[in-house]
Design an enzyme around this catalytic site. Structure first.
Site, PDB file in Angstrom:
ATOM      1  N   LYS A  84      62.897 -61.069  47.581  1.00 19.86           N
ATOM      2  CA  LYS A  84      64.190 -61.290  48.216  1.00 19.86           C
ATOM      3  C   LYS A  84      64.393 -60.449  49.481  1.00 19.86           C
ATOM      4  O   LYS A  84      63.968 -60.840  50.551  1.00 19.86           O
ATOM      5  CB  LYS A  84      65.320 -61.084  47.209  1.00 19.86           C
ATOM      6  CG  LYS A  84      65.279 -62.129  46.078  1.00 19.86           C
ATOM      7  CD  LYS A  84      66.555 -62.161  45.299  1.00 19.86           C
ATOM      8  CE  LYS A  84      66.469 -63.138  44.121  1.00 19.86           C
ATOM      9  NZ  LYS A  84      66.290 -64.537  44.513  1.00 19.86           N
TER      10      LYS A  84
ATOM     11  N   PHE B  57      66.155 -62.817  33.633  1.00 14.93           N
ATOM     12  CA  PHE B  57      65.847 -63.845  34.621  1.00 14.93           C
ATOM     13  C   PHE B  57      64.753 -63.299  35.525  1.00 14.93           C
ATOM     14  O   PHE B  57      64.968 -62.371  36.301  1.00 14.93           O
ATOM     15  CB  PHE B  57      67.059 -64.247  35.462  1.00 14.93           C
ATOM     16  CG  PHE B  57      66.723 -65.354  36.433  1.00 14.93           C
ATOM     17  CD1 PHE B  57      66.730 -66.670  36.015  1.00 14.93           C
ATOM     18  CD2 PHE B  57      66.359 -65.072  37.739  1.00 14.93           C
ATOM     19  CE1 PHE B  57      66.394 -67.698  36.888  1.00 14.93           C
ATOM     20  CE2 PHE B  57      66.020 -66.094  38.622  1.00 14.93           C
ATOM     21  CZ  PHE B  57      66.031 -67.407  38.186  1.00 14.93           C
TER      22      PHE B  57
ATOM     23  N   ASP C 270      61.254 -55.168  37.389  1.00 13.45           N
ATOM     24  CA  ASP C 270      61.550 -56.293  38.271  1.00 13.45           C
ATOM     25  C   ASP C 270      62.761 -55.905  39.123  1.00 13.45           C
ATOM     26  O   ASP C 270      63.901 -55.997  38.675  1.00 13.45           O
ATOM     27  CB  ASP C 270      61.834 -57.542  37.446  1.00 13.45           C
ATOM     28  CG  ASP C 270      62.179 -58.756  38.310  1.00 13.45           C
ATOM     29  OD1 ASP C 270      62.484 -58.576  39.506  1.00 13.45           O
ATOM     30  OD2 ASP C 270      62.163 -59.885  37.782  1.00 13.45           O
TER      31      ASP C 270
END
Length: 401
Positions: free
Chosen positions: A255, A141, A226
């Protein structure tokens, strides 16, 4: 109808149904707790998918944002501003890298990493134009953009959004043999999550990340990590890659970099990699804006103390010890994770992940399901041990149910 019902009905009537949130309407929040529009308090055990690592309303971050709001919030990159250089310098230092390319969202940062790897491949490695390949892992994801979903294996993320962007090779996560076999002279990068979050907090087998690092070095291929969810303290280290002693060629961050206050993301790498850009080839109006830089600088300063990494280690050990006791009791099949991050697989017959999440909501604990039978637990790193234990006790009660 109650206030909650009114708010949800209005949202359903006027917003696209691209989410299926739990039926709670949050009005205020502080630390690890959120309060809904009717005054009910809930323990946040999701932390905005790690965007809220430092808790809701963290005073250091709020004060940094307020101070910057009084000065200047946006200049665009058409001009310099006085927070930009320090932000790039401090973030590069935190990562042990040389250069930073700031963006806003995690998906934007992943897109930037893809573009960077391709440009590096053409200008530095010498891959023929239009032939660059990037290897990714199944069950990944990395975001929701058209290019990113082109290399997703999640049917819901892909369905009806084609045609898809070419140039990606998908191999099983954790399989070095498959990765080696997929590499060609046109491979420019391997893009991986050090821990797969959306897939259910999947930790790769020991030695996998070092193997990826060795293989990419041998083949002159960029290793892109990531760390949008796994980075910035969540696993007990600043970066999840550190658990395996690995330093990638490029970090993709987001984030928690914005502290749950503003969206901030970045690609961080060497001058040899990010130096491929020339003016006008890539950009973002809001990327690296003064407000984002001010908040992110405070995040970086907090991480430099090591306090939050230590907290995630100690509380994470406790979390996994307690969750491990649930395995074998009939309701939980397995538990995975690292630091204050766990995926809990619910056994068939004991409810879906969604059903367990709803029952926990009724007990004032908020988590999120994924892939049908799994719930994810990722509380803010500022959660107290007492609150964590209370949340875990609610989970035990639901599973006994």
């Amino acid at each position: 109808m109650s206030t909650t019902e009114d708010a949800i009905a209005s949202a359903d009537a006027h917003s696209a149904h691209n989410y299926h949130p739990l039926p709670v309407v949050v009005a205020t929040a502080e630390g690890a707790w959120m309060t809904d529009v009717e005054g009910r308090r809930y323990l946040d055990m999701l932390a905005g998918y790690s965007a809220l690592n430092f808790g809701h309303g963290n005073r250091r971050l709020i004060e940094a944002a307020k101070a910057q709001l009084e000065r200047v919030t946006l200049t665009s990159r058409a001009f310099h501003h006085d927070r930009f250089a320090e932000f790039c310098t401090r973030l590069a230092e935190l990562c042990g890298m040389e250069m930073v390319l700031p963006m806003n969202t995690g998906a934007e940062a992943v897109e930037t990493a893809v573009k960077t790897a391709r440009k590096w491949g053409y200008r530095v490695k010498g891959v023929p134009d239009g032939m660059a390949k990037i290897i990714v892992a199944s069950d990944n994801f990395h975001g929701r953009t058209t290019t990113v979903i082109s290399f997703s294996t999640d049917h819901e993320a892909r369905a009806d959004f084609g045609p898809y962007t070419p140039g990606f090779e998908i191999v099983p996560y954790g399989d070095l043999t498959a990765l080696r076999a997929a590499m060609t002279e046109n491979t420019v990068a391997v893009l991986l999550e050090p821990i797969q979050g959306e897939a259910g907090v999947l930790v790769p087998p020991p030695g996998y990340l070092p193997g990826v690092r060795e293989l990419t070095r041998e083949r002159n291929v960029l290793f892109i990590a990531d760390e949008i969810q796994s980075g910035l303290g969540r696993t007990g280290k600043t970066f999840a890659c550190e658990h395996e002693g690995v330093v990638p060629d490029m970090y993709v961050l987001g984030k928690a970099l914005g502290g749950g206050v503003v969206p901030v993301s970045a690609v961080v790498s060497s001058a040899a990699v990010l130096g491929v850009y020339r003016p006008g080839e890539h950009g973002s109006t809001f990327g690296g804006n003064p407000l984002a830089c001010a908040v992110a600088l405070e995040v970086i300063a907090m991480l430099r103390t090591g306090e939050f990494q230590q907290r995630a280690t100690e509380l994470g050990d406790h979390l996994h010890q307690e969750l491990g006791l649930l395995v074998g009791g009939g309701a939980v099949e397995s538990v995975r994770g690292r630091g204050l991050w766990a995926g809990v697989d619910i056994a068939p017959g004991h409810g879906t992940g969604r059903e367990i999440s709803e029952k926990l909501m009724d007990r004032r604990v908020l988590v999120k399901d994924t892939h049908g039978s799994t719930i994810r637990i990722a509380p803010p790193l500022v959660i107290s041990k007492e609150d964590l234990d209370w949340g875990l006790e609610q989970l035990r009660e639901v599973l006994r149910g």
